[in-house]
Enzyme design. Structure first.
Site, PDB file in Angstrom:
ATOM      1  N   ASP A 141      45.337  43.171  36.697  1.00 40.05           N
ATOM      2  CA  ASP A 141      44.377  43.620  37.704  1.00 40.05           C
ATOM      3  C   ASP A 141      44.122  45.122  37.566  1.00 40.05           C
ATOM      4  OD1 ASP A 141      44.195  43.551  41.366  1.00 40.05           O
ATOM      5  OD2 ASP A 141      42.645  43.328  39.820  1.00 40.05           O
ATOM      6  N   LYS A 144      39.734  46.963  33.217  1.00 37.82           N
ATOM      7  CA  LYS A 144      39.299  45.668  32.655  1.00 37.82           C
ATOM      8  C   LYS A 144      39.275  45.710  31.128  1.00 37.82           C
ATOM      9  CE  LYS A 144      39.323  45.110  36.871  1.00 37.82           C
ATOM     10  NZ  LYS A 144      40.643  44.706  37.440  1.00 37.82           N
ATOM     11  N   ASP A 169      42.637  38.851  37.168  1.00 38.69           N
ATOM     12  CA  ASP A 169      41.616  39.020  38.201  1.00 38.69           C
ATOM     13  C   ASP A 169      40.330  39.565  37.567  1.00 38.69           C
ATOM     14  OD1 ASP A 169      41.157  41.089  41.168  1.00 38.69           O
ATOM     15  OD2 ASP A 169      40.485  39.043  40.754  1.00 38.69           O
ATOM     16  N   ASN A 170      39.206  39.354  38.229  1.00 39.41           N
ATOM     17  CA  ASN A 170      37.930  39.997  37.861  1.00 39.41           C
ATOM     18  C   ASN A 170      37.367  39.623  36.501  1.00 39.41           C
ATOM     19  OD1 ASN A 170      39.760  42.615  39.151  1.00 39.41           O
ATOM     20  ND2 ASN A 170      38.041  41.754  40.299  1.00 39.41           N
ATOM     21  N   GLU A 199      36.180  39.861  45.948  1.00 34.17           N
ATOM     22  CA  GLU A 199      36.821  40.072  47.255  1.00 34.17           C
ATOM     23  C   GLU A 199      35.826  40.554  48.313  1.00 34.17           C
ATOM     24  OE1 GLU A 199      38.032  41.194  44.360  1.00 34.17           O
ATOM     25  OE2 GLU A 199      38.365  43.337  44.350  1.00 34.17           O
TER      26      GLU A 199
HETATM   27  O1  LIG Z   1      38.739  48.499  38.661  1.00 32.17           O
HETATM   28  C1  LIG Z   1      39.374  47.625  39.247  1.00 32.17           C
HETATM   29  N1  LIG Z   1      40.710  47.576  39.177  1.00 32.17           N
HETATM   30  C2  LIG Z   1      41.445  48.566  38.354  1.00 32.17           C
HETATM   31  C3  LIG Z   1      41.705  49.872  39.107  1.00 32.17           C
HETATM   32  C4  LIG Z   1      42.245  50.931  38.180  1.00 32.17           C
HETATM   33  O2  LIG Z   1      43.418  50.483  37.489  1.00 32.17           O
HETATM   34  C5  LIG Z   1      43.976  51.473  36.645  1.00 32.17           C
HETATM   35  N2  LIG Z   1      45.331  51.074  36.317  1.00 32.17           N
HETATM   36  C6  LIG Z   1      46.216  50.509  37.173  1.00 32.17           C
HETATM   37  C7  LIG Z   1      47.401  50.329  36.499  1.00 32.17           C
HETATM   38  C8  LIG Z   1      47.236  50.801  35.190  1.00 32.17           C
HETATM   39  C9  LIG Z   1      48.101  50.891  34.079  1.00 32.17           C
HETATM   40  N3  LIG Z   1      47.642  51.437  32.933  1.00 32.17           N
HETATM   41  C10 LIG Z   1      46.361  51.882  32.839  1.00 32.17           C
HETATM   42  C11 LIG Z   1      45.456  51.803  33.905  1.00 32.17           C
HETATM   43  C12 LIG Z   1      45.930  51.263  35.089  1.00 32.17           C
HETATM   44  C13 LIG Z   1      38.657  46.637  40.113  1.00 32.17           C
HETATM   45  C14 LIG Z   1      37.302  46.874  40.400  1.00 32.17           C
HETATM   46  C15 LIG Z   1      36.590  45.992  41.221  1.00 32.17           C
HETATM   47  C16 LIG Z   1      35.157  46.236  41.523  1.00 32.17           C
HETATM   48  C17 LIG Z   1      34.258  45.171  41.552  1.00 32.17           C
HETATM   49  C18 LIG Z   1      32.907  45.394  41.847  1.00 32.17           C
HETATM   50  C19 LIG Z   1      32.467  46.679  42.096  1.00 32.17           C
HETATM   51  F1  LIG Z   1      31.181  46.904  42.398  1.00 32.17           F
HETATM   52  C20 LIG Z   1      33.376  47.760  42.055  1.00 32.17           C
HETATM   53  C21 LIG Z   1      34.705  47.535  41.772  1.00 32.17           C
HETATM   54  C22 LIG Z   1      37.222  44.861  41.769  1.00 32.17           C
HETATM   55  C23 LIG Z   1      38.561  44.625  41.464  1.00 32.17           C
HETATM   56  O3  LIG Z   1      39.204  43.529  41.973  1.00 32.17           O
HETATM   57  C24 LIG Z   1      39.276  45.486  40.636  1.00 32.17           C
HETATM   58  O4  LIG Z   1      40.583  45.178  40.353  1.00 32.17           O
HETATM   59 MG   LIG Z   2      41.007  43.155  40.929  1.00 34.15          MG
END
Ligand SMILES: O=C(NCCCOCn1ccc2cnccc21)c1cc(-c2ccc(F)cc2)cc(O)c1O
Ligand SMILES: [Mg+2]
Length: 214
Positions: A141, A144, A169-170, A199
């Site tokens: 999650d 992406k 997810d996603n 969500e």
């Molecule tokens: O971007 C999303 N999640 C990621 C966060 C950064 O994560 C960075 N991150 C976290 C550990 C980790 C470890 N290593 C590198 C990067 C690392 C994410 C985005 C959306 C979304 C859907 C539509 C929209 F219009 C806008 C946003 C929905 C979701 O459910 C998501 O999960």
């Molecule tokens: Mg997500």
């Protein structure tokens, strides 16, 4: 100074959820995100699919990539058997700080280890740092475009075993096309799509469940 969305989400938990009651923490976050401010938690609809996969797998060792405010971390941990553990990786230290407080409010600190930093650096250190042999369940999650490289890294580091479940997810929104192509076409995975919605919205999204065949 202006508060951040994760800070406002934490305050909603502390105001509306019962300390030590994980399900009330999950409910408080979902209500906050539906009524006040959207936030990128897996949410209640996809959360039910997550719950069913966790209950079916009954994992002892879980890896979560992408903690954010700890919503899915609490959701998963509340379903784990007594000695089971989750290692959850978060890149953003401000998010990690909030997640630790959400997890503490739920009373699940003993089951959860929040680790800060990039997956590319931490995955190769899992065995030596945390005494992990292999993961029973991995919940993807995070960024992406990291789902595919990190899945290959988990394979190469010997952190997957025959039967390990990857739940992503996603896979539709924002989308992980290269990851989907890989797990759906590789002979080393058996993949299944669970259609749902992004969500707290009507947009299509879904979870991809993939079994590593060894
Ligand atoms: O971007 C999303 N999640 C990621 C966060 C950064 O994560 C960075 N991150 C976290 C550990 C980790 C470890 N290593 C590198 C990067 C690392 C994410 C985005 C959306 C979304 C859907 C539509 C929209 F219009 C806008 C946003 C929905 C979701 O459910 C998501 O999960
Ligand atoms: Mg997500």
């Amino acid at each position: 100074t202006q508060s951040t969305r994760p800070q406002r989400l934490l305050h909603a938990v502390q105001k509306n959820a019962t300390k030590g009651d994980p399900r009330s923490v999950v409910k408080a976050i979902d209500n906050f995100c539906r009524q006040k401010e959207w936030a990128m938690n897996v949410g209640d609809e996809k959360g039910c699919i997550l719950d069913s996969v966790v209950s079916e797998v009954n994992p002892v060792t879980v890896l979560e990539l992408g903690t954010y405010c700890g919503y899915s971390t609490v959701r998963i941990a509340s379903l784990l058997p007594p000695r089971a553990k989750i290692i959850t990786l978060e890149f953003n230290p401000d998010y990690a700080k909030i997640a630790r407080q959400v997890i503490a409010w739920a009373g699940l600190e003993d089951k959860i280890q929040v680790v800060e930093g990039p997956s590319g650096e931490w995955i190769p250190k899992m065995k030596e740092q945390f005494g992990v042999k292999t993961f029973d369940l991995v919940f993807l999650d995070h960024w992406k475009d990291r789902y595919l490289p990190d899945t290959k890294l988990l394979e190469d580091c010997g952190l997957l075993r025959k039967g390990t479940i990857l739940l992503a997810d996603n896979v539709i929104c924002p989308g992980t096309p290269d990851y989907l192509e890989y797990v759906r076409n590789s002979p080393r995975y058996k993949s299944q799509y669970f259609k749902s919605h992004l969500e707290y919205t009507k947009a299509e999204d879904g979870l991809e469940k993939s079994v590593f065949l060894g």
